[in-house]
Design an enzyme around this catalytic site. Structure first.
Site, PDB file in Angstrom:
ATOM      1  N   ASP A  19       0.863  -1.188   0.000  1.00 28.14           N
ATOM      2  CA  ASP A  19       0.000   0.000   0.000  1.00 28.14           C
ATOM      3  C   ASP A  19       0.897   1.234   0.000  1.00 28.14           C
ATOM      4  O   ASP A  19       1.680   1.452   0.923  1.00 28.14           O
ATOM      5  CB  ASP A  19      -0.873  -0.045   1.267  1.00 28.14           C
ATOM      6  CG  ASP A  19      -1.911   1.062   1.287  1.00 28.14           C
ATOM      7  OD1 ASP A  19      -2.085   1.743   0.265  1.00 28.14           O
ATOM      8  OD2 ASP A  19      -2.540   1.230   2.353  1.00 28.14           O
ATOM      9  N   ASP A 113      -3.002   2.313  -5.912  1.00 25.90           N
ATOM     10  CA  ASP A 113      -1.824   2.293  -5.042  1.00 25.90           C
ATOM     11  C   ASP A 113      -1.809   1.131  -4.053  1.00 25.90           C
ATOM     12  O   ASP A 113      -1.098   1.177  -3.063  1.00 25.90           O
ATOM     13  CB  ASP A 113      -1.742   3.616  -4.268  1.00 25.90           C
ATOM     14  CG  ASP A 113      -2.733   3.681  -3.121  1.00 25.90           C
ATOM     15  OD1 ASP A 113      -3.900   3.345  -3.346  1.00 25.90           O
ATOM     16  OD2 ASP A 113      -2.321   4.047  -2.014  1.00 25.90           O
ATOM     17  N   GLU A 114      -2.559   0.088  -4.348  1.00 30.44           N
ATOM     18  CA  GLU A 114      -2.715  -0.964  -3.357  1.00 30.44           C
ATOM     19  C   GLU A 114      -2.921  -2.300  -4.061  1.00 30.44           C
ATOM     20  O   GLU A 114      -3.720  -2.377  -4.998  1.00 30.44           O
ATOM     21  CB  GLU A 114      -3.986  -0.643  -2.561  1.00 30.44           C
ATOM     22  CG  GLU A 114      -4.000  -1.034  -1.140  1.00 30.44           C
ATOM     23  CD  GLU A 114      -5.368  -0.712  -0.536  1.00 30.44           C
ATOM     24  OE1 GLU A 114      -5.889  -1.563   0.165  1.00 30.44           O
ATOM     25  OE2 GLU A 114      -5.903   0.383  -0.796  1.00 30.44           O
TER      26      GLU A 114
END
Ligand SMILES: [Mg+2]
Length: 398
Positions: A19, A113-114
């Site tokens: 993350d 983003d994860e």
């Protein structure tokens, strides 16, 4: 660690959750050094704007994502408000996901983003998840200049909880007995799926922590979770057998080139096509895909445009295979349209599937072997000495 697996498995699972830290805000701080160390709010301006991301400097004032910008600025009046640049974040995200795919195609993206990475089938990466996670953090920093937090565990639930424990720039590896003791003291909302309403009902029943949820009598949790009560109590102990589910990010990859002058000479056309095949093949390999289909786009001087496609068996990410297939299609079209002048050629690789799993450390070497093998297979043992630049299409032509 196997006592925490719900089903017998041939090898204990190893899942990472990666993350990025305050992603949009960190990208803005990276790109504009005057924002470094300052509270940054990415989002729309007041009165109607909402916070899409807040830098850690802003979070200290109690600002959170999804908060109305007006409220965020009331809490943190010195914050710099930056308008979101989604195209830019997407391009940075592609660099981050390229790091993941260098390790495994088993990547499940949750947002820009994860992502979850399933490493179970890669013992050289799964045996020491801390080293692997450090490698990923370093590679992301090298590629983007940004920090990520990583959690490792025997399933998605534990990995996701672990990545959140030491944010930002965190790294938490959570296996075995440590899972139950770590989870026990966390609030019930640490589990995805328990939102504000459910946690309020649990708290009304005297259940505040995951430890309390796991230990609660069925009669206390059944009115809240219904038929999912047993599953949620298992989650509170860190039990989770959901698979990592890769979603294909791309359906196809293409490259095309408009020529400086219109071309009708087959040799010149082949010379234009080859670097396009190489470009697409390199992108396939970088993303760990193989293509089962190759298509060409042929645009004539008068802008009439056609596409032709054929399947690629076996599916491949090799420049030579892509070029051969594409050139065959272009040659056929040229034969059918003698004297036609072309202004553009394009090549598309489609029917993408994940390439076989190769670790970061083996990939380069094996790929080189595979390419050399393929060249020998197609052009005979002497071909490598003559260089791979001489494709069969050119030979037939010349
Ligand atoms: Mg994030």
């Amino acid at each position: 660690m196997t006592e925490f697996l719900p089903h017998a498995a041939p090898r204990p699972r190893c899942v990472l959750h990666v993350d990025m830290d305050a992603f949009y805000a960190s990208v803005e701080q990276r790109d504009d050094p005057t924002l470094a160390g300052r509270p940054v709010l990415v989002g729309g301006r007041p009165p109607r704007g909402v916070v899409a991301a807040a830098s850690y400097e802003a979070r200290r004032f109690g600002v959170r994502s999804a908060m109305p910008m007006r409220e965020a600025l009331a809490r943190c009046p010195d914050a710099v408000v930056v308008r979101p640049r989604m195209d830019h974040y997407q391009s940075v995200s592609r660099d981050v996901f390229a790091v993941f795919r260098r390790l495994t195609p088993d990547v499940e993206g949750l947002s820009l983003d994860e992502a979850f990475l399933e490493l179970t089938a890669l013992p050289e990466l799964a045996d020491d998840p801390r080293v692997t996670a450090l490698g990923i953090k370093d590679a992301i920093r090298a590629a983007t200049g940004l920090t990520a937090s990583v959690g490792a565990g025997p399933n998605k639930l534990v990995a996701k909880i672990a990545s959140d424990l030491e944010k930002p720039d965190g790294l938490v590896v959570l296996f075995g007995a440590a899972i139950e003791t770590t989870l026990a003291r966390l609030p019930v909302r640490a589990i995805g799926g328990i939102g504000p309403k459910t946690s309020a009902r649990l708290e009304a029943a005297g259940i505040f922590t995951l430890g309390e949820l796991a230990a609660a009598p069925a009669g206390a949790v059944e009115p809240i979770f219904g038929r999912y009560a047993a599953r949620m109590q298992g989650r509170a102990l860190g039990l989770d057998d959901r698979p990592v589910e890769p979603r294909r990010e791309a359906v196809s990859l293409s490259a095309e080139e408009t020529f400086a002058t219109d071309l009708d000479d087959p040799k010149a056309l082949a010379r234009e096509l080859r670097p396009l095949a190489e470009k697409v093949a390199a992108r396939l390999r970088r993303k760990h895909y193989v293509a089962g289909m190759v298509a060409v786009k042929i645009r004539q001087a008068d802008f009439r445009t056609v596409t032709r496609q054929r399947s690629l068996t076996p599916a491949s990410a090799e420049s030579v295979a892509l070029f051969e297939a594409a050139w065959g299609l272009v040659q056929t079209w040229i034969t059918e349209h003698p004297g036609a002048k072309l202004r553009l050629l394009g090549i598309t690789a489609g029917r993408l599937t994940a390439a076989s799993q190769l670790s970061l450390f083996e990939a380069g070497e094996q790929r080189l072997d595979r390419v050399s093998d393929a060249i020998r297979e197609r052009f005979g043992a002497g071909a490598l000495m003559h260089g791979s630049d001489l494709g069969p299409g050119l030979e037939e032509d010349g």
